[in-house]
Write a protein that holds these residues in place. Structure first.
Motif, short mmCIF file in Angstrom:
data_model
loop_
_atom_site.label_atom_id
_atom_site.label_comp_id
_atom_site.label_asym_id
_atom_site.label_seq_id
_atom_site.Cartn_x
_atom_site.Cartn_y
_atom_site.Cartn_z
N ARG A 118 30.95 -5.12 -23.51
CA ARG A 118 30.17 -5.56 -24.16
C ARG A 118 29.16 -5.61 -24.59
O ARG A 118 28.09 -6.15 -25.46
CB ARG A 118 30.31 -6.94 -25.41
CG ARG A 118 32.87 -6.36 -25.80
CD ARG A 118 32.58 -7.96 -26.56
NE ARG A 118 32.07 -7.74 -27.88
CZ ARG A 118 32.30 -8.52 -29.29
NH1 ARG A 118 33.60 -8.85 -29.46
NH2 ARG A 118 31.30 -8.09 -30.44
N GLU A 119 28.32 -5.69 -22.69
CA GLU A 119 27.11 -6.21 -22.84
C GLU A 119 26.42 -4.48 -22.74
O GLU A 119 27.00 -3.47 -21.99
CB GLU A 119 26.66 -6.89 -21.19
CG GLU A 119 27.37 -8.31 -21.52
CD GLU A 119 28.69 -8.12 -21.25
OE1 GLU A 119 29.88 -7.46 -20.94
OE2 GLU A 119 29.44 -9.01 -22.42
N ARG A 120 25.18 -4.70 -23.12
CA ARG A 120 24.29 -3.27 -22.95
C ARG A 120 24.41 -3.02 -21.08
O ARG A 120 24.74 -1.88 -20.82
CB ARG A 120 23.06 -3.51 -23.55
CG ARG A 120 22.42 -1.77 -22.92
CD ARG A 120 20.57 -1.83 -23.76
NE ARG A 120 20.89 -2.33 -25.24
CZ ARG A 120 21.11 -1.39 -26.10
NH1 ARG A 120 21.26 -0.32 -26.27
NH2 ARG A 120 21.29 -1.70 -27.51
N ALA A 121 23.90 -4.01 -20.76
CA ALA A 121 23.25 -2.92 -19.05
C ALA A 121 24.90 -3.31 -18.07
O ALA A 121 25.13 -1.79 -17.71
CB ALA A 121 23.04 -4.44 -18.11
N ALA A 122 25.57 -3.52 -18.15
CA ALA A 122 26.91 -3.10 -17.63
C ALA A 122 27.60 -1.71 -18.35
O ALA A 122 27.93 -1.19 -17.70
CB ALA A 122 28.52 -3.87 -18.73
N LEU A 123 27.63 -1.79 -19.94
CA LEU A 123 27.68 0.09 -20.35
C LEU A 123 26.69 0.90 -19.86
O LEU A 123 27.74 1.72 -19.24
CB LEU A 123 27.51 0.00 -21.87
CG LEU A 123 28.98 -0.75 -22.82
CD1 LEU A 123 28.28 -0.95 -24.11
CD2 LEU A 123 30.12 -0.23 -23.00
N GLU A 124 25.38 1.39 -19.75
CA GLU A 124 24.35 1.95 -18.87
C GLU A 124 24.52 2.02 -18.12
O GLU A 124 24.17 2.63 -17.32
CB GLU A 124 23.34 1.22 -20.24
CG GLU A 124 22.93 1.87 -21.10
CD GLU A 124 21.93 0.88 -21.28
OE1 GLU A 124 19.95 1.58 -20.67
OE2 GLU A 124 21.13 1.04 -22.96
N ALA A 125 25.43 1.02 -16.93
CA ALA A 125 25.64 1.29 -15.75
C ALA A 125 27.11 2.65 -15.46
O ALA A 125 27.37 2.50 -14.42
CB ALA A 125 26.05 -0.35 -15.02
N LEU A 126 28.12 2.94 -16.86
CA LEU A 126 29.43 3.52 -16.10
C LEU A 126 28.59 5.04 -16.03
O LEU A 126 27.51 5.44 -17.13
CB LEU A 126 29.81 3.43 -17.70
CG LEU A 126 30.58 1.14 -17.94
CD1 LEU A 126 31.30 2.15 -19.30
CD2 LEU A 126 31.27 1.95 -16.96
N PRO A 127 28.96 5.81 -15.34
CA PRO A 127 28.54 7.00 -15.07
C PRO A 127 28.78 7.51 -16.88
O PRO A 127 29.43 7.91 -17.53
CB PRO A 127 29.77 7.53 -14.23
CG PRO A 127 30.14 6.43 -13.59
CD PRO A 127 30.60 5.32 -14.70
N GLY A 128 27.64 8.29 -16.86
CA GLY A 128 28.08 9.23 -18.05
C GLY A 128 27.32 8.54 -19.23
O GLY A 128 27.38 9.27 -20.41
N VAL A 129 27.14 7.32 -19.11
CA VAL A 129 26.54 6.42 -20.39
C VAL A 129 25.28 6.54 -20.59
O VAL A 129 24.96 5.37 -19.40
CB VAL A 129 27.34 5.07 -20.56
CG1 VAL A 129 27.40 4.17 -21.67
CG2 VAL A 129 28.62 6.00 -21.01
N GLY A 130 24.29 7.33 -21.32
CA GLY A 130 22.98 6.72 -21.24
C GLY A 130 22.94 5.74 -22.40
O GLY A 130 23.88 5.39 -23.33
N ARG A 131 21.90 5.19 -23.30
CA ARG A 131 20.94 4.16 -24.18
C ARG A 131 22.22 4.81 -25.31
O ARG A 131 22.48 3.96 -26.18
CB ARG A 131 19.86 4.07 -24.28
CG ARG A 131 19.38 3.18 -25.59
CD ARG A 131 18.28 2.58 -25.72
NE ARG A 131 17.72 1.50 -26.45
CZ ARG A 131 17.16 0.24 -26.07
NH1 ARG A 131 17.96 0.25 -24.76
NH2 ARG A 131 17.65 -0.31 -26.97
N LYS A 132 21.83 5.67 -25.64
CA LYS A 132 22.86 6.09 -27.75
C LYS A 132 24.39 5.82 -27.64
O LYS A 132 25.05 5.82 -28.09
CB LYS A 132 21.81 7.79 -27.36
CG LYS A 132 22.55 8.10 -29.00
CD LYS A 132 22.12 9.45 -29.36
CE LYS A 132 23.52 10.67 -27.90
NZ LYS A 132 23.15 12.01 -28.83
N THR A 133 24.42 6.30 -25.92
CA THR A 133 26.56 5.81 -26.32
C THR A 133 26.33 4.62 -26.21
O THR A 133 27.50 4.01 -26.97
CB THR A 133 27.09 6.52 -24.98
OG1 THR A 133 26.70 8.30 -24.61
CG2 THR A 133 28.46 6.46 -24.39
#
Length: 230
Positions: A118-133
């Motif tokens: 649920r944290e932005r930084a962790a989500l954006e660290a995933l492959p293929g995931v940018g800020r919009k996703t």
């Protein structure tokens, strides 16, 4: 006696006009939802990742076949890249997306116990995931008041005078500043749907637009205003 002149309006909507704008959008669609089909945060994450430069309709056609077979990080990782490709081959950039989705699944298993963070930084660290996703997942799956600015929102924000900006991030920041808090959670969906079906790129449907009288767009599509739209 001459008629009173209408006051000149600036390029941006006023706070009162923004309030009116979202009141109208809410009245037309009280509970807006994404058009991507999903049941879990992970399914949403995969669907949004696949939707880059693709339509929601096209993604839904693919995930209707994929998710009954594999809808968890463990199942996607087990499929592997070559096993995933046939399910998403109708979607643009499917080779790159297959690699990203499988790598994302493995990282979720290794670093997050197979759960979508649920944290932005962790989500954006995933492959293929940018800020919009990340913004879409945070808003739609977890209820956070984020603003995922795609081409539709970028266009609507600039055309209407709601939140003009030269970059996606500038528009995002301005929207977060000007959208009244009671409307912020659903604003992302209202603006996407308005851009997709009314304020279209090539020929906006200005005669049937509920925001026509507020909108600052100079090159409105001609036609008699819809009595309901105003």
């Amino acid at each position: 006696m001459t008629a009173a002149k209408r006051p000149r309006r600036g390029p941006r909507l006023s706070p009162a006009e923004i309030e009116t704008m979202f009141e109208r959008l809410k009245a037309l669609n009280p509970k807006p939802v994404t058009e991507l089909e999903y049941r879990t945060p992970y399914e949403l994450l995969v669907a949004v990742t696949l939707s880059a430069q693709a339509t929601d309709v096209g993604v839904n056609k693919a995930t209707r076949k994929l998710f009954p077979v594999a809808n968890t990080p463990q199942a996607i990782a087990a499929l592997g890249v070559e096993g995933l490709k046939p399910y998403i081959s109708t979607i643009g950039l499917y080779n790159t997306k297959a690699a990203n989705v499988v790598a994302m699944a493995r990282q979720l298993i290794e670093q997050h116990d197979g759960q979508v963070p649920r944290e932005r930084a962790a989500l954006e660290a995933l492959p293929g995931v940018g800020r919009k996703t990340a913004n879409v997942v945070l808003n739609t799956a977890f209820g956070e008041p984020t603003m995922a600015v795609d081409t539709h929102i970028f266009r609507v924000a600039n055309r209407t005078g709601l939140a003009p900006g030269k970059t996606v991030r500038a528009v995002e920041d301005e929207l977060l500043r000007v959208v009244p808090p009671p409307f912020l959670h659903d604003a992302h969906h209202w603006l996407i749907l308005h851009g997709r079906y009314v304020c279209k790129a090539r020929k906006p449907d200005c005669p049937h637009c509920a925001l026509r009288d507020l909108c600052r767009f100079k090159d409105k599509t001609p036609g008699e205003p819809d009595p309901v739209a105003g």
